[in-house]
Scaffold this active site. Structure first.
Site, PDB file in Angstrom:
ATOM      1  N   GLU A 194      37.679 -50.745  -4.103  1.00  0.00           N
ATOM      2  CA  GLU A 194      38.415 -50.210  -2.968  1.00  0.00           C
ATOM      3  C   GLU A 194      39.489 -51.176  -2.487  1.00  0.00           C
ATOM      4  O   GLU A 194      39.374 -52.393  -2.652  1.00  0.00           O
ATOM      5  CB  GLU A 194      37.443 -49.887  -1.819  1.00  0.00           C
ATOM      6  CG  GLU A 194      38.073 -49.303  -0.570  1.00  0.00           C
ATOM      7  CD  GLU A 194      38.823 -47.987  -0.762  1.00  0.00           C
ATOM      8  OE1 GLU A 194      39.820 -47.968  -1.515  1.00  0.00           O
ATOM      9  OE2 GLU A 194      38.430 -46.987  -0.133  1.00  0.00           O
ATOM     10  N   HIS A 246      32.799 -42.089  -4.369  1.00  0.00           N
ATOM     11  CA  HIS A 246      31.394 -42.433  -4.181  1.00  0.00           C
ATOM     12  C   HIS A 246      30.737 -41.562  -3.106  1.00  0.00           C
ATOM     13  O   HIS A 246      31.420 -40.972  -2.253  1.00  0.00           O
ATOM     14  CB  HIS A 246      31.237 -43.911  -3.798  1.00  0.00           C
ATOM     15  CG  HIS A 246      31.883 -44.255  -2.497  1.00  0.00           C
ATOM     16  ND1 HIS A 246      31.296 -43.991  -1.278  1.00  0.00           N
ATOM     17  CD2 HIS A 246      33.075 -44.832  -2.230  1.00  0.00           C
ATOM     18  CE1 HIS A 246      32.088 -44.386  -0.310  1.00  0.00           C
ATOM     19  NE2 HIS A 246      33.192 -44.903  -0.865  1.00  0.00           N
TER      20      HIS A 246
END
Length: 181
Positions: free
Chosen positions: A80, A8
């Site tokens: 994550e 990201h």
């Protein structure tokens, strides 16, 4: 199958060195620009599908990067690694903060609700195994996730053992790498 793994774009917590983990932090303005730069770099690649973490920072990076060029499927296995009690804390060195290397596969640290690294490897392996059965060898897939997840995917693709250096691969914000899988 060709797989592109991307991390990201930047968030304010990246700048502050705060552990984000499963905390849903959005991209900042720089992160949006990085995602647009990623879009430019991959614009000539025809992706059959994009998989992404549902967390805002990865989801937005994926949306900008593919720019409507393919469907995006959100998968919780790409979220994550949970940093447990350390989320939101400034972490300059995990070893100093936790007292041991959170990337050591032999230790498999879970101190203070930290998700063990072996769990990251298991869920990224399960994800890769599933997409291998769902997609043909001639397909091209984009995966947009997070730093720890990119490491897990990488190590599962190239191989690892108990002595593998978890930290040997580092993805920059909105960086993509190509793999044959």
């Amino acid at each position: 199958m060709k797989i592109y793994i991307a991390r990201h774009g930047q968030t304010d917590w990246n700048i502050a060195h705060k552990a984000q983990g499963s905390t849903d932090i959005p991209l900042n303005d720089t992160g949006i620009q990085q995602a647009m730069s990623l879009q430019e770099k991959i614009k000539d690649i025809k992706f059959d599908l994009c998989y992404a973490s549902p967390l805002k920072r990865a989801a937005k990076t994926a949306e900008i990067a593919v720019h409507g060029g393919c469907e995006i499927v959100f998968d919780d296995r790409l979220m994550e690694r949970s940093f447990g009690d350390y989320e939101g804390e400034v972490v300059e060195s995990w070893t100093e903060t936790v007292g041991e290397d959170i990337g050591d596969l032999r230790l498999n640290t879970a101190k203070n609700n930290l998700e063990p690294v072996c769990n990251v490897l298991l869920r990224t392996k399960a994800f890769l195994d599933e997409i291998k059965t769902r997609h043909d060898d001639d397909e091209t897939i984009l995966i947009v996730a997070h730093g720890q997840i990119a490491r897990g995917l990488h190590h599962n693709i190239v191989g690892y053992d108990d002595d593998t250096d978890w930290w040997s691969v580092e993805y920059g914000n909105a960086e993509a790498r190509e793999y044959d899988y």
